[in-house]
Structure formats: structure tokens, C-alpha cells
Design a protein around this motif. Structure first.
Motif, PDB file in Angstrom:
ATOM      1  N   PRO A  43       0.789  -1.239   0.000  1.00 53.10           N
ATOM      2  CA  PRO A  43       0.000   0.000   0.000  1.00 53.10           C
ATOM      3  C   PRO A  43       0.822   1.291   0.000  1.00 53.10           C
ATOM      4  CG  PRO A  43      -0.074  -0.994   2.162  1.00 53.10           C
ATOM      5  CD  PRO A  43       0.640  -1.966   1.263  1.00 53.10           C
ATOM      6  N   THR A  44       2.153   1.188  -0.064  1.00 55.00           N
ATOM      7  CA  THR A  44       2.945   2.406  -0.269  1.00 55.00           C
ATOM      8  C   THR A  44       3.079   2.699  -1.761  1.00 55.00           C
ATOM      9  OG1 THR A  44       5.039   1.196  -0.218  1.00 55.00           O
ATOM     10  CG2 THR A  44       4.254   2.151   1.870  1.00 55.00           C
ATOM     11  N   ASP A  45       2.632   1.777  -2.586  1.00 55.25           N
ATOM     12  CA  ASP A  45       2.658   1.958  -4.031  1.00 55.25           C
ATOM     13  C   ASP A  45       1.232   2.132  -4.535  1.00 55.25           C
ATOM     14  OD1 ASP A  45       5.569   1.450  -4.696  1.00 55.25           O
ATOM     15  OD2 ASP A  45       5.064  -0.348  -3.546  1.00 55.25           O
ATOM     16  N   GLY A  46       1.072   2.848  -5.591  1.00 56.31           N
ATOM     17  CA  GLY A  46      -0.255   3.115  -6.115  1.00 56.31           C
ATOM     18  C   GLY A  46      -0.924   1.882  -6.696  1.00 56.31           C
ATOM     19  N   ILE A  47      -2.238   1.924  -6.683  1.00 57.00           N
ATOM     20  CA  ILE A  47      -3.036   0.892  -7.337  1.00 57.00           C
ATOM     21  C   ILE A  47      -2.991   1.187  -8.839  1.00 57.00           C
ATOM     22  CG2 ILE A  47      -5.349  -0.080  -7.622  1.00 57.00           C
ATOM     23  CD1 ILE A  47      -5.880   0.725  -4.671  1.00 57.00           C
ATOM     24  N   SER A 100      -3.647   5.743  -3.902  1.00 57.39           N
ATOM     25  CA  SER A 100      -2.310   5.837  -3.293  1.00 57.39           C
ATOM     26  C   SER A 100      -2.432   6.029  -1.788  1.00 57.39           C
ATOM     27  CB  SER A 100      -1.530   6.997  -3.916  1.00 57.39           C
ATOM     28  OG  SER A 100      -1.311   6.769  -5.278  1.00 57.39           O
ATOM     29  N   PRO A 101      -2.812   4.988  -1.051  1.00 55.94           N
ATOM     30  CA  PRO A 101      -3.029   5.162   0.390  1.00 55.94           C
ATOM     31  C   PRO A 101      -1.771   5.481   1.187  1.00 55.94           C
ATOM     32  CG  PRO A 101      -3.268   2.859  -0.226  1.00 55.94           C
ATOM     33  CD  PRO A 101      -3.124   3.637  -1.498  1.00 55.94           C
ATOM     34  N   MET A 102      -0.602   5.102   0.672  1.00 53.50           N
ATOM     35  CA  MET A 102       0.678   5.436   1.308  1.00 53.50           C
ATOM     36  C   MET A 102       0.739   5.050   2.790  1.00 53.50           C
ATOM     37  SD  MET A 102       2.464   6.412  -1.194  1.00 53.50           S
ATOM     38  CE  MET A 102       3.890   6.910  -0.263  1.00 53.50           C
ATOM     39  N   ILE A 103       0.276   3.876   3.120  1.00 53.59           N
ATOM     40  CA  ILE A 103       0.367   3.362   4.485  1.00 53.59           C
ATOM     41  C   ILE A 103       1.557   2.410   4.535  1.00 53.59           C
ATOM     42  CG2 ILE A 103      -0.774   1.999   6.279  1.00 53.59           C
ATOM     43  CD1 ILE A 103      -3.417   3.225   5.272  1.00 53.59           C
ATOM     44  N   ASN A 104       2.535   2.764   5.349  1.00 54.79           N
ATOM     45  CA  ASN A 104       3.803   2.044   5.385  1.00 54.79           C
ATOM     46  C   ASN A 104       3.821   1.021   6.519  1.00 54.79           C
ATOM     47  OD1 ASN A 104       6.425   1.225   5.129  1.00 54.79           O
ATOM     48  ND2 ASN A 104       7.296   3.274   5.189  1.00 54.79           N
ATOM     49  N   PHE A 105       4.149  -0.209   6.186  1.00 51.43           N
ATOM     50  CA  PHE A 105       4.225  -1.280   7.178  1.00 51.43           C
ATOM     51  C   PHE A 105       5.645  -1.484   7.698  1.00 51.43           C
ATOM     52  CE2 PHE A 105       0.065  -1.833   5.862  1.00 51.43           C
ATOM     53  CZ  PHE A 105      -0.574  -2.816   6.605  1.00 51.43           C
ATOM     54  N   PHE A 106       6.554  -0.690   7.203  1.00 49.21           N
ATOM     55  CA  PHE A 106       7.953  -0.851   7.570  1.00 49.21           C
ATOM     56  C   PHE A 106       8.442   0.402   8.264  1.00 49.21           C
ATOM     57  CE2 PHE A 106       6.934  -3.323   3.807  1.00 49.21           C
ATOM     58  CZ  PHE A 106       7.167  -4.591   4.292  1.00 49.21           C
ATOM     59  N   PRO A 107       9.270   0.294   9.275  1.00 53.65           N
ATOM     60  CA  PRO A 107      10.093  -0.856   9.644  1.00 53.65           C
ATOM     61  C   PRO A 107       9.429  -1.849  10.593  1.00 53.65           C
ATOM     62  CG  PRO A 107      10.717   0.985  10.997  1.00 53.65           C
ATOM     63  CD  PRO A 107       9.649   1.485  10.035  1.00 53.65           C
ATOM     64  N   GLN A 108       8.243  -1.554  11.130  1.00 51.76           N
ATOM     65  CA  GLN A 108       7.654  -2.440  12.135  1.00 51.76           C
ATOM     66  C   GLN A 108       7.578  -3.892  11.665  1.00 51.76           C
ATOM     67  OE1 GLN A 108       3.619  -1.514  13.340  1.00 51.76           O
ATOM     68  NE2 GLN A 108       3.700  -2.940  15.041  1.00 51.76           N
TER      69      GLN A 108
END
Length: 173
Positions: free
Chosen positions: A79-83, A101-109
Motif C-alpha cells: 500500500p505504499t505503491d499506487g493501485i 495511493s493510500p501510502m500506508i507504510n508497514f515498515f520498519p515495524q
């Protein structure tokens, strides 16, 4: 398991996969997801992960049976990349995806080196539920409707991304 990144597929491949997902997402498949939601599959870590892995496996079995081996395992979407254009379905009407482009980052967690911070599958699943839901909300449209979200082809590569995090956690154990 090595999944390809959805956005790295050729546009014609993405269009083909989106079409196949739409064929697969029958009312019975949608009802299966809705029933799982109502039976706490989105509120408890282990059931959340297990349900979605099995749900994705159903699509992968469908793709395999149809001879589309190149899409198994199912590609993932971060979800950091566009659909992409091909996965912007539906794109009109009240159910249209609203934010590509929700831009929700799952990293670094949830990066591989940090997955050891989750001592159990329950802890990992519990930690993933909230950001998972945030992506559904951020994309909007039908993706923000728990009973109908699997209608959106992006739903499936999105959950492949979540499953990959779990798979990496399993490999780190």
C-alpha cells in the motif's frame, strides 16, 4: 514462498489477473468473507491470519485449475505503491475506489529484521489488524465495505502482502 510484486507485472498480465479475480469473486466467495468477519476473523490475530491465508489459497487454487500458473502464488500489492489502472476496479459509481495511493507504510515495524519482536502468531496478527483495516479505509469505496471488499480485485493482492509478512515471520522462527 516467493510472490511477485503486482506492479511489476506487465499491464496485460495485470488486466488478465484482475479479470480472473472478478470471475472468482462470486456471491458465495463474498459471503464466505462476510461470514468470517462476523465470526471475529478480523478481531483476533491468529484467526485473522489463518482465514486470509486460506481465503487467498482458494483463489490460487482457482487460478491453478484454470491454467494460470504464472499467478500462483498470487502477486502482492504494497500500500505504499499506487493501485495500477488495471486494478482500479470499480472505478465509477458509489463503490468506486477513492484513493489509489493510500501510502500506508508497514515498515520498519514489519520488516524482516523486526519480525522477531512478535513472540507469537497471535501477537503478529493482532499487530497487523489495525494497519490492515487502515488500508481498507484509506482506499475507500467497496474496499471499505467488509461484506463486499473482495469484489475489488486489489483486495486479493493486498491480502497476499499481509500473508507474506506472516510467511516471513514463520521463516524467522
Amino acid at each position: 514462498m516467493h510472490r511477485r510484486f503486482l506492479n511489476h507485472l506487465w499491464p496485460v498480465e495485470r488486466a488478465q489477473l484482475a479479470n480472473l479475480i472478478q470471475q472468482y469473486a462470486t456471491p458465495d466467495i463474498l459471503a464466505h468473507h462476510a461470514n468470517a468477519v462476523f465470526h471475529l476473523a478480523h478481531q483476533q490475530g491468529r484467526p485473522f491470519l489463518e482465514f486470509h491465508r486460506n481465503y487467498i489459497q482458494g483463489l490460487e487454487n482457482f487460478l491453478w485449475q484454470k491454467g494460470f500458473y504464472q499467478f500462483v502464488p498470487l502477486p502482492y500489492w504494497n500500500p505504499t505503491d499506487g493501485i495500477t489502472f488495471e486494478f482500479n476496479i470499480p472505478n465509477t459509481g458509489p463503490d468506486a475506489l477513492e484513493n489509489l495511493s493510500p501510502m500506508i507504510n508497514f515498515f520498519p515495524q514489519f520488516a524482516r529484521e523486526n519480525l522477531r519482536n512478535f513472540p507469537t502468531v497471535e501477537a503478529l496478527g493482532d499487530a497487523l489488524i489495525r494497519p490492515h483495516n487502515d488500508v481498507h479505509i484509506a482506499v475507500g469505496g467497496v474496499m471499505n465495505n467488509v461484506t463486499r471488499s473482495p469484489e475489488a480485485p486489489i483486495f486479493w493482492p493486498w491480502h497476499a502482502f499481509i500473508d507474506d509478512i506472516w510467511w516471513e515471520w514463520e521463516r524467522c522462527r
